[in-house]
Motif scaffolding. Structure first.
Motif, PDB file in Angstrom:
ATOM      1  N   GLU A  63       0.838  -1.194   0.000  1.00 40.95           N
ATOM      2  CA  GLU A  63       0.000   0.000   0.000  1.00 40.95           C
ATOM      3  C   GLU A  63       0.876   1.248   0.000  1.00 40.95           C
ATOM      4  O   GLU A  63       1.977   1.232   0.550  1.00 40.95           O
ATOM      5  CB  GLU A  63      -0.918   0.028   1.230  1.00 40.95           C
ATOM      6  N   SER A  65       2.392   4.756   1.138  1.00 46.17           N
ATOM      7  CA  SER A  65       2.587   5.381   2.443  1.00 46.17           C
ATOM      8  C   SER A  65       3.498   6.590   2.272  1.00 46.17           C
ATOM      9  O   SER A  65       4.114   6.774   1.218  1.00 46.17           O
ATOM     10  CB  SER A  65       3.187   4.398   3.449  1.00 46.17           C
ATOM     11  N   ARG A  96      -1.253  12.444  -4.479  1.00 46.46           N
ATOM     12  CA  ARG A  96      -2.245  13.445  -4.091  1.00 46.46           C
ATOM     13  C   ARG A  96      -2.928  13.028  -2.793  1.00 46.46           C
ATOM     14  O   ARG A  96      -3.090  13.841  -1.870  1.00 46.46           O
ATOM     15  CB  ARG A  96      -3.276  13.630  -5.208  1.00 46.46           C
ATOM     16  N   ALA A  97      -3.332  11.760  -2.705  1.00 40.47           N
ATOM     17  CA  ALA A  97      -4.026  11.287  -1.511  1.00 40.47           C
ATOM     18  C   ALA A  97      -3.114  11.315  -0.285  1.00 40.47           C
ATOM     19  O   ALA A  97      -3.546  11.719   0.810  1.00 40.47           O
ATOM     20  CB  ALA A  97      -4.537   9.860  -1.758  1.00 40.47           C
ATOM     21  N   LEU A  98      -1.862  10.900  -0.454  1.00 35.99           N
ATOM     22  CA  LEU A  98      -0.916  10.914   0.671  1.00 35.99           C
ATOM     23  C   LEU A  98      -0.667  12.332   1.163  1.00 35.99           C
ATOM     24  O   LEU A  98      -0.627  12.588   2.378  1.00 35.99           O
ATOM     25  CB  LEU A  98       0.398  10.267   0.245  1.00 35.99           C
ATOM     26  N   ASP A 100      -2.641  15.032   0.751  1.00 30.90           N
ATOM     27  CA  ASP A 100      -3.857  15.585   1.363  1.00 30.90           C
ATOM     28  C   ASP A 100      -4.046  15.063   2.784  1.00 30.90           C
ATOM     29  O   ASP A 100      -4.397  15.827   3.695  1.00 30.90           O
ATOM     30  CB  ASP A 100      -5.075  15.231   0.517  1.00 30.90           C
ATOM     31  N   GLN A 101      -3.813  13.773   2.975  1.00 31.29           N
ATOM     32  CA  GLN A 101      -3.996  13.193   4.304  1.00 31.29           C
ATOM     33  C   GLN A 101      -2.962  13.740   5.279  1.00 31.29           C
ATOM     34  O   GLN A 101      -3.270  14.016   6.447  1.00 31.29           O
ATOM     35  CB  GLN A 101      -3.897  11.664   4.223  1.00 31.29           C
ATOM     36  N   TRP A 102      -1.728  13.912   4.792  1.00 32.26           N
ATOM     37  CA  TRP A 102      -0.679  14.448   5.670  1.00 32.26           C
ATOM     38  C   TRP A 102      -0.987  15.883   6.078  1.00 32.26           C
ATOM     39  O   TRP A 102      -0.835  16.256   7.247  1.00 32.26           O
ATOM     40  CB  TRP A 102       0.681  14.376   4.972  1.00 32.26           C
ATOM     41  N   LEU A 104      -3.902  17.230   6.299  1.00 30.16           N
ATOM     42  CA  LEU A 104      -5.022  17.165   7.232  1.00 30.16           C
ATOM     43  C   LEU A 104      -4.546  16.750   8.619  1.00 30.16           C
ATOM     44  O   LEU A 104      -4.898  17.377   9.625  1.00 30.16           O
ATOM     45  CB  LEU A 104      -6.067  16.173   6.703  1.00 30.16           C
ATOM     46  N   ASP A 105      -3.726  15.710   8.682  1.00 27.53           N
ATOM     47  CA  ASP A 105      -3.240  15.217   9.973  1.00 27.53           C
ATOM     48  C   ASP A 105      -2.348  16.246  10.668  1.00 27.53           C
ATOM     49  O   ASP A 105      -2.367  16.358  11.905  1.00 27.53           O
ATOM     50  CB  ASP A 105      -2.454  13.911   9.784  1.00 27.53           C
TER      51      ASP A 105
END
Length: 264
Positions: A63, A65, A96-98, A100-102, A104-105
């Protein structure tokens, strides 16, 4: 100096100014060769929170990361880790997803986007930074194997950028008409680092047996290296010792000129 007293007799302390956040997108890895991005982001880290997002690594991971590593220079390096076999579209979506999540976190909403590569727009064009900087250190479209979409993405980055820096006069001359706020910001050297070479030192072990005079080059050995010129100089001046220190990138080592007075 004592803090000033307020009307109610209590002292007023001015709240500290929050450090700005710089999110840097680079085509160069932080620990590859220490050059312009590393110099400037290290300087910026003295007064800002600096996050350096480098190109992804493909591994046996199942996956995607995001690897986050603190560097001694005060910069945090973010490296997307992607599974082997990802297509270009999958890699873009994953980055992009990694990211965006970072964001946000980490609770980061207000930041400066600092680009070294327009290719990063493929997964960052949806972001809304407080300011956008394009530090054009090279004509990347002229490099061997440059992606065909690079020119179009650079045009988009010019349209988004608030300020553009160029790493040399020829780049400045080429880019100055493409944006209203372009500045010549030439690369230089780390004076303190190179000044140490003016002090007496023993020869490095791998150069101790090389006679003088010596002519040295330190940097990346890639397709921009004028190999024909090197071979000609070595042949015309056999007493001159040509010493090259640096990684070989995008060309094969057997493409480098060879002679008794050329040393790698």
């Amino acid at each position: 100096m004592l803090p000033a007293a307020g009307l109610n007799g209590h002292s007023h302390r001015q709240a500290p100014t929050p450090r700005p956040t710089i999110l840097c997108f680079s085509h160069l890895r932080w620990n590859f060769v220490y050059q312009r991005p590393q110099h400037l982001m290290t300087r910026a880290a003295a007064n800002a929170r600096v996050y350096f997002l480098e190109e992804p690594l493909q591994t046996e991971a199942r996956e995607p990361s995001l690897r986050v590593e603190d560097q001694p220079e005060g910069v945090q390096v973010l490296t997307p880790i992607l599974p082997h076999g990802y297509s270009i579209a999958q890699a873009i979506d994953a980055q992009r997803a990694l990211l965006d999540q970072w964001l946000l976190d980490a609770g980061i909403v207000d930041f400066i986007a600092w680009y070294y590569t327009p290719m990063a727009l493929l997964f960052t064009s949806h972001l809304a930074p407080a300011a956008t900087v394009y530090d054009c250190m090279d004509q990347l479209s002229a490099f061997q194997g440059a992606p065909p979409e690079l020119v179009k993405l650079e045009q988009e980055l010019f349209a988004r950028a608030d300020v553009v820096f160029t790493g040399g006069r020829s780049l400045f001359a080429e880019k100055r008409g493409l944006h209203p706020n372009v500045h010549l910001f030439p690369s230089s050297v780390d004076r303190a680092h190179f000044a140490a070479s003016r002090l007496p030192h023993e020869d490095p072990e791998d150069q101790a047996s090389i006679p003088h005079p010596r002519i040295g080059f330190f940097g990346v050995l890639d397709e921009r290296l004028n190999r024909e010129l090197i071979a000609t100089v070595a042949a015309c001046e056999p007493a001159w010792q040509l010493i090259f220190v640096g990684p070989v990138v995008k060309i094969r080592e057997d493409e480098l000129p060879r002679a008794a007075n050329i040393h790698y």
